[in-house]
Enzyme design. Sequence first.
Site, PDB file in Angstrom:
ATOM      1  N   HIS A 294       0.837  -1.205   0.000  1.00  0.00           N
ATOM      2  CA  HIS A 294       0.000   0.000   0.000  1.00  0.00           C
ATOM      3  C   HIS A 294       0.874   1.258   0.000  1.00  0.00           C
ATOM      4  O   HIS A 294       0.652   2.186  -0.791  1.00  0.00           O
ATOM      5  CB  HIS A 294      -0.918  -0.003   1.226  1.00  0.00           C
ATOM      6  CG  HIS A 294      -1.569   1.311   1.497  1.00  0.00           C
ATOM      7  ND1 HIS A 294      -2.797   1.670   0.969  1.00  0.00           N
ATOM      8  CD2 HIS A 294      -1.156   2.375   2.235  1.00  0.00           C
ATOM      9  CE1 HIS A 294      -3.097   2.889   1.369  1.00  0.00           C
ATOM     10  NE2 HIS A 294      -2.129   3.334   2.149  1.00  0.00           N
ATOM     11  N   GLU A 295       1.881   1.287   0.885  1.00  0.00           N
ATOM     12  CA  GLU A 295       2.771   2.451   0.950  1.00  0.00           C
ATOM     13  C   GLU A 295       3.528   2.648  -0.367  1.00  0.00           C
ATOM     14  O   GLU A 295       3.717   3.773  -0.831  1.00  0.00           O
ATOM     15  CB  GLU A 295       3.769   2.297   2.105  1.00  0.00           C
ATOM     16  CG  GLU A 295       3.137   2.287   3.492  1.00  0.00           C
ATOM     17  CD  GLU A 295       2.378   3.562   3.799  1.00  0.00           C
ATOM     18  OE1 GLU A 295       2.790   4.639   3.324  1.00  0.00           O
ATOM     19  OE2 GLU A 295       1.352   3.487   4.500  1.00  0.00           O
ATOM     20  N   HIS A 298       1.663   4.515  -2.988  1.00  0.00           N
ATOM     21  CA  HIS A 298       1.794   5.978  -2.948  1.00  0.00           C
ATOM     22  C   HIS A 298       2.999   6.423  -3.782  1.00  0.00           C
ATOM     23  O   HIS A 298       2.938   7.417  -4.506  1.00  0.00           O
ATOM     24  CB  HIS A 298       1.952   6.454  -1.502  1.00  0.00           C
ATOM     25  CG  HIS A 298       0.698   6.355  -0.687  1.00  0.00           C
ATOM     26  ND1 HIS A 298      -0.485   6.968  -1.054  1.00  0.00           N
ATOM     27  CD2 HIS A 298       0.432   5.729   0.497  1.00  0.00           C
ATOM     28  CE1 HIS A 298      -1.416   6.729  -0.140  1.00  0.00           C
ATOM     29  NE2 HIS A 298      -0.884   5.968   0.802  1.00  0.00           N
ATOM     30  N   GLU A 374      -5.510   7.213  -1.014  1.00  0.00           N
ATOM     31  CA  GLU A 374      -5.508   5.991  -0.209  1.00  0.00           C
ATOM     32  C   GLU A 374      -6.178   4.837  -0.956  1.00  0.00           C
ATOM     33  O   GLU A 374      -5.688   3.705  -0.929  1.00  0.00           O
ATOM     34  CB  GLU A 374      -6.218   6.233   1.128  1.00  0.00           C
ATOM     35  CG  GLU A 374      -5.477   7.155   2.072  1.00  0.00           C
ATOM     36  CD  GLU A 374      -4.094   6.668   2.423  1.00  0.00           C
ATOM     37  OE1 GLU A 374      -3.939   5.445   2.641  1.00  0.00           O
ATOM     38  OE2 GLU A 374      -3.169   7.491   2.473  1.00  0.00           O
TER      39      GLU A 374
END
Length: 436
Positions: A294-295, A298, A374
């Site tokens: 997930h990070e 970004h 997100e």
Amino acid sequence: MDENSVVGIFDAAHVRDFIIILLWIEFLWETYLSIRQFKKAQCVTEVPDEIKTVMSKNEFEKAKQYSLAKLKFGFVKDTHGIILTTLIIYYGALAYFWDFSHDINPVKGEVSTSCIWLFIVSLISTFIDLPLTIYHTFVLEEKYGFNKQTAGFFVWDKIKAFIVNQIITLLLSSVIIVIIKSGGPYFFIWLWVVVCILSMVLLTIYPSVIAPLFDKYTPLPEGELRTEIENLASQLKFPLTQLYVVEGSKRSSHSNAYFYGLFKSKRIVLFDTLLAKDDGTGCKNDEILAVLSHELGHWFHNHIIKNLILMQVNLFLLFLGFSIIFKYKPLYGALGFFNVQPVLVGLFVVLQYVMMPYNTVLNFLMTCLSRRFEFQADDFAVQLKKAEPLERALLQLNKDNLGFPINDNLYSAWHHSHPPLLERISVLRKNAKKVK
């Protein structure tokens, strides 16, 4: 007192009252939203189906009480803040501290007087906020098992934070004053360029120079988790150079993970509270990999760069607005500065108060954008076939952090930069079906 002076004081009073009204409108709006959330939380008694597998009835009730306690504390803190701010503005307390700073300053220059003034105001503000900070740390967080700080650690931590903040603030403020005073009619351009450069420098050095002053960072030990993270970074061509574990457990049992670094030098940091523990807290290796996916989403979507660009554009607009109105004397008179117009005070009034409606709207739009980012980062993890472990990780982190998953829609839309847990899980499952 001549006619112009009387008019100036009258105009200043109008500006002062306008600022106070804006502050109270914002306070009442925030209070209204908090009341909505408080009532919403009070009404919930059943554990949502999505989290029944990880959160018992007792744990759910504890999360609910923690949420309610934070809302009550927030109301007390905000009420204390609005009353104090109103009194400071109405009675011109900042101008009094300015006069005192000027009197004790042997140099009498605006830069040095501003630095003394900032130091005094910051020191007083720190002591005023200290009782609420102590209560939040050693009563509220302690009651729900999150605080890990000793009194000695807390005191030394606050002293270090104050010293570091003063060094950065005073240096930056001095540069700002000099640029505004000597930059000519287009000083706002030079001011923007210099602040952009300094902000990038601070973003670069903070994780490696300043953050280690407060927490211990150690390389993640060799093993299965480190190998899997390095393989994931290699697979995505993420320029990973360092992999750290931060000893956040000395401060709090809340957990997190993040990466930092510019260009081709990236570092990943895991909180030690994120790693799986014998007591059932923390995440398993595949869940940690899902969180990092997930990070890395970004990074893949350039969210950090996009946010930096938006931040710099916003800074330019704020400085432009300041350059247009900073010579308007009633702005200074509104805070009790009738005989002097310190540029730092003008900058504070314009950015903090005059631009308040703009800042409020911008913050809401940035919250909406953050939610979009997100969801994009979540979808990136889904594309890597990590939807199921990411869902498990989100549920585990919510449990470990006593997150309360039921939110009033309006409160959540205004405050939550991350999508609510249940909505996030719903979208995760929907996107995971498309990938299959």
